[in-house]
Write an enzyme that holds these catalytic residues in place. Structure first.
Site, PDB file in Angstrom:
ATOM      1  N   ARG A  10      38.684  25.768  52.394  1.00  0.00           N
ATOM      2  CA  ARG A  10      37.925  26.994  52.684  1.00  0.00           C
ATOM      3  C   ARG A  10      37.711  27.800  51.400  1.00  0.00           C
ATOM      4  NH1 ARG A  10      42.000  31.604  54.710  1.00  0.00           N
ATOM      5  NH2 ARG A  10      43.953  30.717  53.969  1.00  0.00           N
ATOM      6  N   GLU A  58      28.615  35.769  66.705  1.00  0.00           N
ATOM      7  CA  GLU A  58      28.329  34.452  66.139  1.00  0.00           C
ATOM      8  C   GLU A  58      26.994  33.872  66.606  1.00  0.00           C
ATOM      9  OE1 GLU A  58      32.652  35.276  66.124  1.00  0.00           O
ATOM     10  OE2 GLU A  58      31.136  35.236  67.725  1.00  0.00           O
ATOM     11  N   HIS A 109      38.914  26.959  59.461  1.00  0.00           N
ATOM     12  CA  HIS A 109      40.122  27.051  60.290  1.00  0.00           C
ATOM     13  C   HIS A 109      40.069  26.099  61.494  1.00  0.00           C
ATOM     14  CE1 HIS A 109      40.534  30.562  57.800  1.00  0.00           C
ATOM     15  NE2 HIS A 109      41.701  30.880  58.336  1.00  0.00           N
ATOM     16  N   ASP A 117      47.767  31.151  65.284  1.00  0.00           N
ATOM     17  CA  ASP A 117      46.694  31.695  66.127  1.00  0.00           C
ATOM     18  C   ASP A 117      46.623  30.992  67.479  1.00  0.00           C
ATOM     19  OD1 ASP A 117      46.080  33.481  64.192  1.00  0.00           O
ATOM     20  OD2 ASP A 117      44.262  32.487  63.503  1.00  0.00           O
TER      21      ASP A 117
END
Length: 314
Positions: A10, A58, A109, A117
């Site tokens: 990332r 999104e 992710h 998470d």
């Protein structure tokens, strides 16, 4: 030999898209309120006028990216994979895939290595979703060098693509001087004759570690870095099946619809051979430290080595 770099893909993405934007003024980046996590904040700092934070929206982000593409821009639309590929799937399909627009959807992710998470954010279906869209290229780079090369290739590629990013840092496996990235072409990182391990993304470095450890035990493992899952390098896969007899696929993704299924589909058409799929087996992840979750699901060098031995009856 290039420098060994341990970095999350990332972060490599954030650096690479920023570097590419210095040469190409048409590159723009969109994010959905996760710029610090997806590392698009690196781009934002360098090119604030070419960065759009749409907030937690999104689906709107994908629509805006599609509009920018019709104006000649090269949009990279980033969020967590669960949101960019999952929540916005219908917009990706109808607003980007159907008109075949030049938008790069970025899913950060992904996989269980997201960690604490938990299942709601650990997207294990994104590759399957994006593979199902006609004309969509799907790329899952293994390390810093491959992510950098993939971003450059996507800037030049005209059409929709999905780029998968990982949260955890990973050691370089493609830092050799003869490294060459080409969309749709896998890379042989280790040659071997007993069995082939075809891996993608974060799992490639683990496959290399497993092969190196097994070599000391007299087991010869071929390791393939399958950075492009669609279009798949069918020739490389078939060659490996012919020469080693068995293939193990490894992915931080559900075995349904991912790399393993793509390899099985390719081989049943060309050279039927036994395939063992490593990944998550039709289940959700759960909360916990990312590295520990990978071990729990067997997605580590030790797990791969164990599966190789079982496949070879050793």
């Amino acid at each position: 030999m290039a420098e060994m770099i341990k970095k999350a893909t990332r972060e490599s993405f954030g650096l690479a898209v920023t570097a590419a934007a210095k040469e190409n003024p048409n590159i723009v980046v969109l994010d959905a309120d996760l710029a610090q996590a997806t590392k698009t904040a690196i781009f934002k700092k360098a090119f604030p006028e070419r960065f759009v934070d749409v907030g937690i929206a999104e689906c709107n982000m994908i629509g805006i990216a599609a509009g920018l593409a019709t104006c000649g821009k090269i949009p990279f639309a980033a969020s967590f994979a669960m949101f960019s590929a999952g929540r916005a799937f219908e917009q990706v399909r109808n607003s980007i895939g159907y008109p075949h627009l030049n938008v790069k959807v970025v899913g950060s992710h992904a996989g269980v290595s997201v960690g604490e998470d938990g299942a709601t954010h650990q997207c294990l279906e994104d590759i399957a979703l994006m593979r199902s869209i006609p004309g969509m290229v799907v790329i899952n780079p293994a390390d810093h060098y491959e992510m950098t090369a993939a971003v450059r290739a996507l800037v030049d590629y005209q059409g929709p693509a999905y780029l998968r990013l990982c949260r955890l840092p990973v050691e370089s496996v493609n830092n050799n001087d003869d490294y060459r990235f080409e969309l749709g072409k896998g890379i042989t990182l280790r040659d071997g004759s007993d069995i082939t391990v075809a891996a993608t993304g974060l799992m490639v470095s683990e496959a290399v570690k497993a092969a190196d450890a097994l070599k000391a035990e007299g087991i010869s493992v071929r390791v393939l870095d399958i950075h492009t899952i669609k279009p798949l390098d069918k020739e490389l896969i078939a060659k490996a099946a012919r020469e080693t007899g068995k293939i193990i696929t490894v992915e931080e993704h559900n075995i349904i619809g991912g790399l393993g299924e793509a390899v099985c589909s390719a081989l049943c058409e060309s050279y039927p051979a036994p395939v063992i799929r490593m990944g998550t087996h039709d289940c959700f992840g759960h909360s916990g430290p990312g590295a520990e979750l990978l071990k729990e699901f067997g997605l580590c060098a030790e797990g791969i080595a164990k599966t190789v031995k079982q496949a070879l009856g050793k």
